[in-house]
Structures are given as C-alpha cells and as structure tokens.
Write a protein that holds these residues in place. Sequence first.
Motif, mmCIF file in Angstrom:
data_model
loop_
_atom_site.group_PDB
_atom_site.id
_atom_site.type_symbol
_atom_site.label_atom_id
_atom_site.label_comp_id
_atom_site.label_asym_id
_atom_site.label_seq_id
_atom_site.Cartn_x
_atom_site.Cartn_y
_atom_site.Cartn_z
ATOM 1 N N THR A 77 9.626 -8.983 12.447
ATOM 2 C CA THR A 77 8.566 -8.054 12.052
ATOM 3 C C THR A 77 9.173 -6.672 11.844
ATOM 4 O O THR A 77 9.980 -6.227 12.660
ATOM 5 N N VAL A 78 8.789 -6.053 10.773
ATOM 6 C CA VAL A 78 9.224 -4.687 10.479
ATOM 7 C C VAL A 78 7.989 -3.800 10.460
ATOM 8 O O VAL A 78 6.942 -4.185 9.932
ATOM 9 N N TYR A 79 8.132 -2.638 11.049
ATOM 10 C CA TYR A 79 7.021 -1.697 11.163
ATOM 11 C C TYR A 79 7.303 -0.433 10.360
ATOM 12 O O TYR A 79 8.461 -0.022 10.214
ATOM 13 N N LEU A 80 6.240 0.163 9.884
ATOM 14 C CA LEU A 80 6.332 1.480 9.271
ATOM 15 C C LEU A 80 5.315 2.373 9.980
ATOM 16 O O LEU A 80 4.114 2.234 9.774
ATOM 17 N N GLN A 81 5.814 3.232 10.845
ATOM 18 C CA GLN A 81 4.963 4.197 11.530
ATOM 19 C C GLN A 81 4.826 5.419 10.646
ATOM 20 O O GLN A 81 5.824 6.058 10.313
ATOM 21 N N MET A 82 3.604 5.718 10.277
ATOM 22 C CA MET A 82 3.347 6.825 9.349
ATOM 23 C C MET A 82 2.589 7.922 10.092
ATOM 24 O O MET A 82 1.459 7.709 10.532
ATOM 25 N N ASN A 83 3.227 9.053 10.249
ATOM 26 C CA ASN A 83 2.644 10.192 10.951
ATOM 27 C C ASN A 83 2.420 11.355 9.994
ATOM 28 O O ASN A 83 2.997 11.388 8.904
ATOM 29 N N SER A 84 1.607 12.296 10.430
ATOM 30 C CA SER A 84 1.316 13.497 9.624
ATOM 31 C C SER A 84 0.972 13.123 8.186
ATOM 32 O O SER A 84 1.517 13.682 7.228
ATOM 33 N N LEU A 85 0.083 12.161 8.055
ATOM 34 C CA LEU A 85 -0.256 11.656 6.726
ATOM 35 C C LEU A 85 -0.914 12.718 5.864
ATOM 36 O O LEU A 85 -1.666 13.575 6.365
ATOM 37 N N LYS A 86 -0.620 12.639 4.577
ATOM 38 C CA LYS A 86 -1.149 13.575 3.593
ATOM 39 C C LYS A 86 -1.946 12.803 2.541
ATOM 40 O O LYS A 86 -1.679 11.622 2.312
ATOM 41 N N PRO A 87 -2.854 13.458 1.860
ATOM 42 C CA PRO A 87 -3.596 12.761 0.801
ATOM 43 C C PRO A 87 -2.674 12.131 -0.232
ATOM 44 O O PRO A 87 -2.987 11.062 -0.775
ATOM 45 N N GLU A 88 -1.536 12.746 -0.488
ATOM 46 C CA GLU A 88 -0.601 12.188 -1.476
ATOM 47 C C GLU A 88 0.105 10.931 -0.984
ATOM 48 O O GLU A 88 0.835 10.300 -1.743
ATOM 49 N N ASP A 89 -0.092 10.554 0.259
ATOM 50 C CA ASP A 89 0.429 9.284 0.765
ATOM 51 C C ASP A 89 -0.494 8.118 0.408
ATOM 52 O O ASP A 89 -0.152 6.955 0.649
ATOM 53 N N THR A 90 -1.650 8.409 -0.140
ATOM 54 C CA THR A 90 -2.594 7.365 -0.532
ATOM 55 C C THR A 90 -1.981 6.461 -1.584
ATOM 56 O O THR A 90 -1.508 6.931 -2.623
#
Length: 121
Positions: A77-90
């Motif tokens: 399993t590989v994870y992607l922890q996404m922090n401090s998300l921005k609208p442009e990450d949509t």
Amino acid sequence: QVRHVQSGGGSVQAGGSLRLSCASSARSFSTSAVGWFRQAPGKQREFVAAIKAIGTTFYGDSVKGRFIISRDGAGNTVYLQMNSLKPEDTADYYCASGGYIVTNALTYDTWGLGTQVTVSS
C-alpha cells in the motif's frame, strides 16, 4: 487486468488534509516505483509524487513541502498524505506502478481508477 485500489478522496476546505491510499495485490507492486498523478478538468495530467521500492521519494514542485508519499512495511500500500490543501489541488488523483522514469506517466504500466479530491476556498 490488474488495477490498483484507491481510496481516501473527498472534499475539504483549503488548509485541510486528506490521505489517499493505493493498494494492490499485484506481485510486482512492492518492488516497483509507485507514483501519484493528478488531472484537473481541462488541464494536462500532472506528476504529484513517487516512491521507489528502496524508499527514495520524488515530488512535483507544486506539492513539495505539503504532500508526503510513503508505503507500508510490506510495500503493498502506498499513501499520499496531503496537507495544507489549496483549491488548485482539486483534481482526480491516480496512482500507478512500474514507472522507470518516475515523473513520466507514460512509463507506468498499471493504474488505479482514480479518486476525486475537491478543495474549496
């Protein structure tokens, strides 16, 4: 055909966090590079992050310092922890394995079906 199973997408407000998972029963998954790519409507697919079997990690410029890629001990399993998300990450986020040029989507041979991430301002 083998496909990776993705989970963890959803909607979040700007500044929030999400964690995506990519799991696979493919025998080669644990010994392959695994990458995350994203594609927003009307835009080209973009490299997000990748991790090699030995643990070396790579990040796209737009996510450096905010996203963290990791894999579990067994490597399945590989994870992607996404922090401090921005609208442009949509975007729709896809995991893939087998990339021999980790930043190039064309070099990956097995993909997940994608998961949607929406970041509101």
